[in-house]
Structures are given as structure tokens and as C-alpha cells.
Write a protein that holds these residues in place. Sequence first.
Motif, PDB file in Angstrom:
ATOM      1  N   ILE A  43       0.867  -1.173   0.000  1.00  0.00           N
ATOM      2  CA  ILE A  43       0.000   0.000   0.000  1.00  0.00           C
ATOM      3  C   ILE A  43       0.903   1.222   0.000  1.00  0.00           C
ATOM      4  CG2 ILE A  43      -0.234   0.083   2.513  1.00  0.00           C
ATOM      5  CD1 ILE A  43      -3.250   0.772   1.994  1.00  0.00           C
ATOM      6  N   GLU A  44       0.418   2.328  -0.507  1.00  0.00           N
ATOM      7  CA  GLU A  44       1.255   3.506  -0.744  1.00  0.00           C
ATOM      8  C   GLU A  44       2.013   3.996   0.483  1.00  0.00           C
ATOM      9  OE1 GLU A  44      -2.348   3.881  -1.421  1.00  0.00           O
ATOM     10  OE2 GLU A  44      -1.896   2.724  -3.230  1.00  0.00           O
ATOM     11  N   ASP A  45       1.418   3.890   1.661  1.00  0.00           N
ATOM     12  CA  ASP A  45       2.092   4.439   2.841  1.00  0.00           C
ATOM     13  C   ASP A  45       3.025   3.441   3.525  1.00  0.00           C
ATOM     14  OD1 ASP A  45       0.216   2.777   4.031  1.00  0.00           O
ATOM     15  OD2 ASP A  45      -0.439   4.262   5.501  1.00  0.00           O
ATOM     16  N   MET A  46       3.294   2.314   2.867  1.00  0.00           N
ATOM     17  CA  MET A  46       4.201   1.317   3.404  1.00  0.00           C
ATOM     18  C   MET A  46       5.494   1.331   2.607  1.00  0.00           C
ATOM     19  SD  MET A  46       2.770  -2.396   4.384  1.00  0.00           S
ATOM     20  CE  MET A  46       3.341  -3.119   5.866  1.00  0.00           C
ATOM     21  N   LEU A  47       6.594   1.083   3.264  1.00  0.00           N
ATOM     22  CA  LEU A  47       7.883   1.100   2.576  1.00  0.00           C
ATOM     23  C   LEU A  47       8.016  -0.113   1.649  1.00  0.00           C
ATOM     24  CD1 LEU A  47       9.903   2.430   5.583  1.00  0.00           C
ATOM     25  CD2 LEU A  47       9.559   3.600   3.406  1.00  0.00           C
ATOM     26  N   PRO A  48       8.817   0.023   0.573  1.00  0.00           N
ATOM     27  CA  PRO A  48       8.881  -0.997  -0.478  1.00  0.00           C
ATOM     28  C   PRO A  48       9.720  -2.221  -0.114  1.00  0.00           C
ATOM     29  CG  PRO A  48      10.348   0.795  -1.017  1.00  0.00           C
ATOM     30  CD  PRO A  48       9.602   1.209   0.231  1.00  0.00           C
ATOM     31  N   PHE A  49       9.666  -3.178  -1.020  1.00  0.00           N
ATOM     32  CA  PHE A  49      10.352  -4.455  -0.865  1.00  0.00           C
ATOM     33  C   PHE A  49      11.819  -4.282  -0.489  1.00  0.00           C
ATOM     34  CE2 PHE A  49      12.778  -8.058  -2.501  1.00  0.00           C
ATOM     35  CZ  PHE A  49      12.111  -9.124  -1.917  1.00  0.00           C
ATOM     36  N   ALA A  50      12.537  -3.430  -1.199  1.00  0.00           N
ATOM     37  CA  ALA A  50      13.965  -3.251  -0.929  1.00  0.00           C
ATOM     38  C   ALA A  50      14.198  -2.817   0.520  1.00  0.00           C
ATOM     39  CB  ALA A  50      14.571  -2.238  -1.900  1.00  0.00           C
ATOM     40  N   ILE A 148       4.522  -8.671  -0.216  1.00  0.00           N
ATOM     41  CA  ILE A 148       4.651  -7.820  -1.397  1.00  0.00           C
ATOM     42  C   ILE A 148       4.794  -8.685  -2.647  1.00  0.00           C
ATOM     43  CG2 ILE A 148       6.226  -6.230  -2.596  1.00  0.00           C
ATOM     44  CD1 ILE A 148       6.718  -4.935   0.220  1.00  0.00           C
ATOM     45  N   LEU A 149       5.625  -9.690  -2.556  1.00  0.00           N
ATOM     46  CA  LEU A 149       5.831 -10.565  -3.724  1.00  0.00           C
ATOM     47  C   LEU A 149       4.579 -11.377  -4.039  1.00  0.00           C
ATOM     48  CD1 LEU A 149       9.495 -11.799  -3.189  1.00  0.00           C
ATOM     49  CD2 LEU A 149       8.652  -9.861  -4.548  1.00  0.00           C
ATOM     50  N   ARG A 150       3.934 -11.893  -3.017  1.00  0.00           N
ATOM     51  CA  ARG A 150       2.691 -12.655  -3.233  1.00  0.00           C
ATOM     52  C   ARG A 150       1.634 -11.767  -3.874  1.00  0.00           C
ATOM     53  NH1 ARG A 150       0.972 -16.817  -4.003  1.00  0.00           N
ATOM     54  NH2 ARG A 150      -0.676 -16.971  -2.503  1.00  0.00           N
ATOM     55  N   ALA A 151       1.489 -10.545  -3.371  1.00  0.00           N
ATOM     56  CA  ALA A 151       0.510  -9.619  -3.926  1.00  0.00           C
ATOM     57  C   ALA A 151       0.855  -9.250  -5.362  1.00  0.00           C
ATOM     58  CB  ALA A 151       0.421  -8.360  -3.067  1.00  0.00           C
ATOM     59  N   GLY A 152       2.139  -9.324  -5.705  1.00  0.00           N
ATOM     60  CA  GLY A 152       2.588  -9.039  -7.063  1.00  0.00           C
ATOM     61  C   GLY A 152       2.515 -10.239  -7.986  1.00  0.00           C
ATOM     62  N   GLY A 153       1.972 -11.334  -7.501  1.00  0.00           N
ATOM     63  CA  GLY A 153       1.781 -12.510  -8.340  1.00  0.00           C
ATOM     64  C   GLY A 153       2.933 -13.498  -8.359  1.00  0.00           C
ATOM     65  N   VAL A 154       3.966 -13.256  -7.580  1.00  0.00           N
ATOM     66  CA  VAL A 154       5.086 -14.200  -7.542  1.00  0.00           C
ATOM     67  C   VAL A 154       4.598 -15.483  -6.875  1.00  0.00           C
ATOM     68  CG1 VAL A 154       7.431 -14.618  -6.678  1.00  0.00           C
ATOM     69  CG2 VAL A 154       6.776 -12.334  -7.491  1.00  0.00           C
ATOM     70  N   PRO A 155       4.819 -16.632  -7.514  1.00  0.00           N
ATOM     71  CA  PRO A 155       4.293 -17.898  -6.987  1.00  0.00           C
ATOM     72  C   PRO A 155       5.114 -18.428  -5.806  1.00  0.00           C
ATOM     73  CG  PRO A 155       5.523 -18.308  -8.998  1.00  0.00           C
ATOM     74  CD  PRO A 155       5.504 -16.821  -8.794  1.00  0.00           C
ATOM     75  N   LEU A 156       4.809 -17.901  -4.633  1.00  0.00           N
ATOM     76  CA  LEU A 156       5.450 -18.328  -3.398  1.00  0.00           C
ATOM     77  C   LEU A 156       4.436 -19.041  -2.519  1.00  0.00           C
ATOM     78  CD1 LEU A 156       7.338 -15.019  -2.458  1.00  0.00           C
ATOM     79  CD2 LEU A 156       8.369 -17.099  -3.372  1.00  0.00           C
ATOM     80  N   GLY A 157       4.896 -20.007  -1.772  1.00  0.00           N
ATOM     81  CA  GLY A 157       4.049 -20.706  -0.813  1.00  0.00           C
ATOM     82  C   GLY A 157       4.670 -20.665   0.575  1.00  0.00           C
ATOM     83  N   LYS A 158       4.008 -21.302   1.498  1.00  0.00           N
ATOM     84  CA  LYS A 158       4.453 -21.284   2.891  1.00  0.00           C
ATOM     85  C   LYS A 158       5.864 -21.847   3.046  1.00  0.00           C
ATOM     86  CE  LYS A 158       2.123 -21.830   6.988  1.00  0.00           C
ATOM     87  NZ  LYS A 158       1.195 -22.547   7.857  1.00  0.00           N
ATOM     88  N   PHE A 159       6.181 -22.903   2.311  1.00  0.00           N
ATOM     89  CA  PHE A 159       7.515 -23.480   2.444  1.00  0.00           C
ATOM     90  C   PHE A 159       8.584 -22.548   1.893  1.00  0.00           C
ATOM     91  CE2 PHE A 159       5.107 -27.406   3.108  1.00  0.00           C
ATOM     92  CZ  PHE A 159       5.720 -27.835   4.283  1.00  0.00           C
ATOM     93  N   ASP A 160       8.225 -21.684   0.942  1.00  0.00           N
ATOM     94  CA  ASP A 160       9.163 -20.657   0.489  1.00  0.00           C
ATOM     95  C   ASP A 160       9.453 -19.676   1.620  1.00  0.00           C
ATOM     96  OD1 ASP A 160       9.494 -21.334  -2.372  1.00  0.00           O
ATOM     97  OD2 ASP A 160       7.349 -20.863  -2.468  1.00  0.00           O
ATOM     98  N   TYR A 161       8.430 -19.331   2.389  1.00  0.00           N
ATOM     99  CA  TYR A 161       8.623 -18.423   3.519  1.00  0.00           C
ATOM    100  C   TYR A 161       9.510 -19.084   4.582  1.00  0.00           C
ATOM    101  CZ  TYR A 161       7.962 -15.390   7.503  1.00  0.00           C
ATOM    102  OH  TYR A 161       8.204 -14.560   8.566  1.00  0.00           O
ATOM    103  N   LEU A 162       9.246 -20.332   4.869  1.00  0.00           N
ATOM    104  CA  LEU A 162       9.961 -21.027   5.940  1.00  0.00           C
ATOM    105  C   LEU A 162      11.421 -21.296   5.611  1.00  0.00           C
ATOM    106  CD1 LEU A 162       7.268 -23.621   7.033  1.00  0.00           C
ATOM    107  CD2 LEU A 162       7.940 -21.527   8.228  1.00  0.00           C
ATOM    108  N   GLY A 163      11.736 -21.505   4.354  1.00  0.00           N
ATOM    109  CA  GLY A 163      13.111 -21.836   4.001  1.00  0.00           C
ATOM    110  C   GLY A 163      13.498 -23.218   4.479  1.00  0.00           C
ATOM    111  N   VAL A 164      14.774 -23.408   4.718  1.00  0.00           N
ATOM    112  CA  VAL A 164      15.295 -24.706   5.150  1.00  0.00           C
ATOM    113  C   VAL A 164      15.113 -24.833   6.662  1.00  0.00           C
ATOM    114  CG1 VAL A 164      17.307 -26.224   5.244  1.00  0.00           C
ATOM    115  CG2 VAL A 164      16.949 -24.739   3.249  1.00  0.00           C
ATOM    116  N   MET A 165      14.212 -25.716   7.048  1.00  0.00           N
ATOM    117  CA  MET A 165      13.926 -25.918   8.468  1.00  0.00           C
ATOM    118  C   MET A 165      14.945 -26.833   9.111  1.00  0.00           C
ATOM    119  SD  MET A 165       9.791 -26.311   8.139  1.00  0.00           S
ATOM    120  CE  MET A 165       9.897 -27.328   6.660  1.00  0.00           C
ATOM    121  N   ARG A 166      15.103 -26.685  10.408  1.00  0.00           N
ATOM    122  CA  ARG A 166      15.994 -27.549  11.172  1.00  0.00           C
ATOM    123  C   ARG A 166      15.178 -28.749  11.641  1.00  0.00           C
ATOM    124  NH1 ARG A 166      16.213 -22.524  12.813  1.00  0.00           N
ATOM    125  NH2 ARG A 166      15.311 -22.953  14.849  1.00  0.00           N
ATOM    126  N   THR A 167      15.314 -29.856  10.946  1.00  0.00           N
ATOM    127  CA  THR A 167      14.536 -31.044  11.255  1.00  0.00           C
ATOM    128  C   THR A 167      15.411 -32.093  11.926  1.00  0.00           C
ATOM    129  OG1 THR A 167      14.970 -31.973   9.076  1.00  0.00           O
ATOM    130  CG2 THR A 167      12.988 -30.635   9.315  1.00  0.00           C
TER     131      THR A 167
END
Length: 170
Positions: A43-50, A148-167
Amino acid sequence: MPISLHSAVVPTMLQVLGAGHGWIDKAKAHGLSEEALASGCLIEDMLPFAYQIKSMAHHSKGAIEGLRAGVFGPDMADPPTSYEGLHAKLTEAEEFLRALDPEELDSLVDDPMRFEFKELKVPFTTTDFLLSFSQPNFFFHATTAYGILRAGGVPLGKFDYLGVMRTSQA
């Protein structure tokens, strides 16, 4: 058994910083230009991705530097705006955290420190600063960058957010 401050903070920050590389790579593969990536916002009043990526680094590496100095404030420098620069910002934070001696961080537990911005001065202990200020800010900026990326249509899912988990290996 008590958990160390290092264990409570650093591994998860490394996990999400690492995931951030994947978000940038997926944005590039999706065809986002560097300009569109860097300037994208929810949204306009929020700072950008960078800015969000820069803030992830600042609330990880910069937070530890703040503990050492006894004071932390916002990073007012312009964020990187290229794919390479955004990756470099994340990598710089990752390398710093990997090189951090856990005993050094744990030796700072409950030392006094403060957050300063203009006239605002907020006193903390190092533990409370990391766990109630920098860590929540780190996740706020990570989630915002991801959003921001999800709203821009970049195909990311929850596992993309989580990254490499410590299992466990079991």
C-alpha cells in the motif's frame, strides 16, 4: 534445560534470511524487473520491498551490533535496488550471524541497552531488546517482503517463507 539467547534468535534468523534469497530468485524468474521488485509495496504508505529486505538484515546483524554498542537505531541508508544488491544485503547478515560466537552473544544477556530514534529513547535489557523488539521487527519485515511478492503474483508458498527448516534426522 534453559535455551541460550543465541539458540533462541540466530538459527531462525538465518533460516528466514536464507529463505529471502529464494523469494528474490522466484521474483526474478517470474519476470519482475529490478525496479518493480525493489519498489513493490502493499500500500502507498508502506515502505517498499527493498526496504523490507534491508530491515531484515538490520534487525539481525544490526541488532547484534547494537547489543555490542549498547544502542540501536534505524538504518537510514538507502536500500539496495538490484537483484545482486538485495542478495548481498542478505548474505552480509548471514555471514555475520554465522561468524558470531554463541558464547559472546550469551555473555551479553541482560546487559542494558537502548533503542534511539530522534528524541525517542527506549531502555531495554539485551534479551528483551532481541526478543521483544528486533525479532518481532525482523519477522514483520520478512512477512511484509513475502507479502509484497505474493501480492505481485510471484508464486510463493508457505515453504518458500519457511526456508530450510531444522529437522531431526530420526
